[in-house]
Write a protein that holds these residues in place. Structure first.
Motif, mmCIF file in Angstrom:
data_model
loop_
_atom_site.group_PDB
_atom_site.id
_atom_site.type_symbol
_atom_site.label_atom_id
_atom_site.label_comp_id
_atom_site.label_asym_id
_atom_site.label_seq_id
_atom_site.Cartn_x
_atom_site.Cartn_y
_atom_site.Cartn_z
ATOM 1 N N GLN A 215 1.359 4.315 -2.938
ATOM 2 C CA GLN A 215 1.076 5.703 -2.558
ATOM 3 C C GLN A 215 2.315 6.582 -2.782
ATOM 4 O O GLN A 215 2.199 7.706 -3.293
ATOM 5 C CB GLN A 215 0.649 5.773 -1.092
ATOM 6 C CG GLN A 215 -0.732 5.190 -0.829
ATOM 7 C CD GLN A 215 -1.126 5.281 0.643
ATOM 8 O OE1 GLN A 215 -0.450 5.897 1.455
ATOM 9 N NE2 GLN A 215 -2.241 4.648 0.989
ATOM 10 N N LYS B 142 3.162 9.755 -5.511
ATOM 11 C CA LYS B 142 3.632 11.065 -5.045
ATOM 12 C C LYS B 142 5.023 11.375 -5.587
ATOM 13 O O LYS B 142 5.722 12.258 -5.084
ATOM 14 C CB LYS B 142 3.611 11.112 -3.518
ATOM 15 C CG LYS B 142 2.194 11.067 -2.977
ATOM 16 C CD LYS B 142 2.141 11.214 -1.484
ATOM 17 C CE LYS B 142 0.681 11.210 -1.038
ATOM 18 N NZ LYS B 142 -0.062 12.346 -1.583
ATOM 19 N N LEU C 253 -5.995 0.369 4.981
ATOM 20 C CA LEU C 253 -6.287 1.697 5.529
ATOM 21 C C LEU C 253 -5.064 2.302 6.208
ATOM 22 O O LEU C 253 -4.906 2.244 7.435
ATOM 23 C CB LEU C 253 -7.465 1.616 6.512
ATOM 24 C CG LEU C 253 -8.821 1.279 5.884
ATOM 25 C CD1 LEU C 253 -9.879 1.104 6.949
ATOM 26 C CD2 LEU C 253 -9.239 2.366 4.884
ATOM 27 N N ILE C 254 -4.188 2.835 5.392
ATOM 28 C CA ILE C 254 -3.047 3.596 5.895
ATOM 29 C C ILE C 254 -2.744 4.663 4.848
ATOM 30 O O ILE C 254 -2.874 4.406 3.641
ATOM 31 C CB ILE C 254 -1.816 2.689 6.154
ATOM 32 C CG1 ILE C 254 -0.720 3.485 6.854
ATOM 33 C CG2 ILE C 254 -1.302 2.050 4.880
ATOM 34 C CD1 ILE C 254 0.410 2.614 7.383
ATOM 35 N N ASN C 255 -2.394 5.839 5.314
ATOM 36 C CA ASN C 255 -2.147 6.942 4.381
ATOM 37 C C ASN C 255 -0.776 7.535 4.658
ATOM 38 O O ASN C 255 -0.485 7.985 5.766
ATOM 39 C CB ASN C 255 -3.223 8.021 4.555
ATOM 40 C CG ASN C 255 -3.183 9.044 3.423
ATOM 41 O OD1 ASN C 255 -2.134 9.317 2.847
ATOM 42 N ND2 ASN C 255 -4.337 9.615 3.108
ATOM 43 N N ILE C 256 0.074 7.497 3.644
ATOM 44 C CA ILE C 256 1.446 7.990 3.803
ATOM 45 C C ILE C 256 1.478 9.470 4.181
ATOM 46 O O ILE C 256 2.411 9.932 4.829
ATOM 47 C CB ILE C 256 2.266 7.707 2.510
ATOM 48 C CG1 ILE C 256 3.763 7.734 2.819
ATOM 49 C CG2 ILE C 256 1.890 8.663 1.381
ATOM 50 C CD1 ILE C 256 4.635 7.158 1.724
ATOM 51 N N ASP C 257 0.425 10.200 3.814
ATOM 52 C CA ASP C 257 0.353 11.629 4.156
ATOM 53 C C ASP C 257 0.220 11.849 5.659
ATOM 54 O O ASP C 257 0.548 12.922 6.174
ATOM 55 C CB ASP C 257 -0.830 12.305 3.449
ATOM 56 C CG ASP C 257 -0.590 12.470 1.955
ATOM 57 O OD1 ASP C 257 0.585 12.510 1.548
ATOM 58 O OD2 ASP C 257 -1.576 12.538 1.197
ATOM 59 N N ASN C 258 -0.280 10.833 6.357
ATOM 60 C CA ASN C 258 -0.474 10.951 7.809
ATOM 61 C C ASN C 258 0.748 10.505 8.603
ATOM 62 O O ASN C 258 0.736 10.534 9.838
ATOM 63 C CB ASN C 258 -1.691 10.142 8.253
ATOM 64 C CG ASN C 258 -2.977 10.666 7.649
ATOM 65 O OD1 ASN C 258 -3.079 11.855 7.338
ATOM 66 N ND2 ASN C 258 -3.956 9.795 7.455
ATOM 67 N N ASN D 288 -4.381 -1.671 -0.824
ATOM 68 C CA ASN D 288 -5.457 -0.722 -0.482
ATOM 69 C C ASN D 288 -5.860 -0.792 0.983
ATOM 70 O O ASN D 288 -7.006 -0.544 1.328
ATOM 71 C CB ASN D 288 -6.677 -1.000 -1.360
ATOM 72 C CG ASN D 288 -7.237 -2.406 -1.154
ATOM 73 O OD1 ASN D 288 -6.593 -3.261 -0.547
ATOM 74 N ND2 ASN D 288 -8.434 -2.652 -1.653
ATOM 75 N N THR E 24 0.829 -1.212 0.000
ATOM 76 C CA THR E 24 0.000 0.000 0.000
ATOM 77 C C THR E 24 0.861 1.259 0.000
ATOM 78 O O THR E 24 0.633 2.184 -0.788
ATOM 79 C CB THR E 24 -0.937 0.001 1.230
ATOM 80 O OG1 THR E 24 -1.768 -1.169 1.171
ATOM 81 C CG2 THR E 24 -1.821 1.233 1.251
ATOM 82 N N LEU E 25 1.866 1.288 0.873
ATOM 83 C CA LEU E 25 2.730 2.469 0.965
ATOM 84 C C LEU E 25 3.567 2.661 -0.303
ATOM 85 O O LEU E 25 3.819 3.799 -0.716
ATOM 86 C CB LEU E 25 3.645 2.355 2.195
ATOM 87 C CG LEU E 25 2.947 2.441 3.558
ATOM 88 C CD1 LEU E 25 3.930 2.153 4.681
ATOM 89 C CD2 LEU E 25 2.301 3.806 3.764
#
Length: 288
Positions: free
Chosen positions: A120, A124, A253-258, A251, A116-117
């Motif tokens: 993402q 970016k 639930l982890i967001n690199i932006d956070n 996919n 996932t990461l």
């Protein structure tokens, strides 16, 4: 200029460090080999990748979705030694005090976090380098996502993956579903090893295309094509189950932006932890 993000398969390094230094203890009899060995290897990666961001990903406790749909998944693996388990929390504290993210999510395998990461980060516009020896990870490789062998530091892109496994990265999960993966205790189709799996994929495509074009097997110079076709039909349901096991999720639930990619070193805390575990060789680096 693109920035680099380094994703480290922490579980691999954890075991490697532990078995390299199984008898290392401090003056209070506390095992410290896994911690010491891990930090040693991590420091080497940091020095090799100056001006990069780092995320260290570990497997967590819990039952993954793979174990739920296939009870034999990874069932041949031995339990983690107690002397290793008790070193995990202290190691996490040290890594975080060094100023780096430790990521571990209950019931989610490290591969799925890395998958996932990776995507993402690629979106970016990062160059992504994954330090892992797990062949499942090869399916994530693109021109911007590469694997670094943790032992000899060789770097693999799409061409290197093809040379090593006989298929391009996007087909790795299909190959493992067909030929099996003993490390994860995934049986594959009996009688279809790597060579036949590679040929099926390279001539017909992924699993869906193989089954869609199964009648062409006799026409593409397959030795024993009829027998292969029978096996594929017999094990069709299982093959698609195995594919769910071998396909890395991208996919979760982890967001690199956070994630804070620019954490600061907690010098006083780190010095305290090094003193606590008697890592004297690292204490001299501190002047606080």
């Amino acid at each position: 200029m693109k920035k680099k993000i380094i994703l480290i398969d922490g579980s691999f390094y954890l075991y490697r460090a532990y078995y390299a230094l199984p008898n290392l203890i401090n003056n209070k009899g506390y095992p410290t080999g896994a911690i010491y060995g891990f930090i040693n290897m991590f420091n080497k990666i940091i020095k090799m990748n100056i001006n990069s961001y780092f995320l260290i990903i570990f497997d967590a406790k819990g039952i993954s979705f793979r174990k739920k749909i296939f009870s034999k998944y990874k069932s041949t693996r031995i339990n983690m030694p107690v002397n290793l388990i008790i070193q995990i929390k202290p190691l996490f504290k040290i890594i975080q005090a060094m100023g780096y993210n430790v990521i571990s999510i209950k019931n989610i395998e490290a591969d799925d976090i890395i998958g996932t990461l990776s995507l993402q980060a690629e979106k970016k516009n990062y160059f992504v380098f994954i330090f892992s020896i797990d062949k499942d990870i090869a399916q994530l490789v693109t021109q911007n996502i590469k694997i670094v062998n943790p032992i000899n530091y060789s770097i693999s892109g799409p061409k290197e993956i093809y040379k090593k496994y006989g298929v391009y990265p996007k087909f790795i999960s299909d190959l493992l579903a067909l030929s099996g993966d003993p490390i994860d205790n995934i049986p594959g189709v009996p009688g279809i090893g790597n060579r036949i799996g590679q040929n099926l994929i390279n001539k017909l495509g992924d699993l869906k295309y193989i089954y869609k074009n199964i009648n062409y097997i006799d026409n593409i110079n397959f030795r024993g094509g009829n027998n292969i076709k029978k096996k594929l039909l017999k094990y069709k349901k299982l093959v698609f189950l195995y594919h769910k096991l071998t396909k890395i999720k991208t996919n979760i639930l982890i967001n690199i932006d956070n994630l804070n990619l620019k954490m600061k070193t907690q010098k006083k805390n780190l010095k305290y932890l090094f003193k606590l575990y008697k890592f004297n060789k690292w204490i001299k680096n501190f002047h606080c």
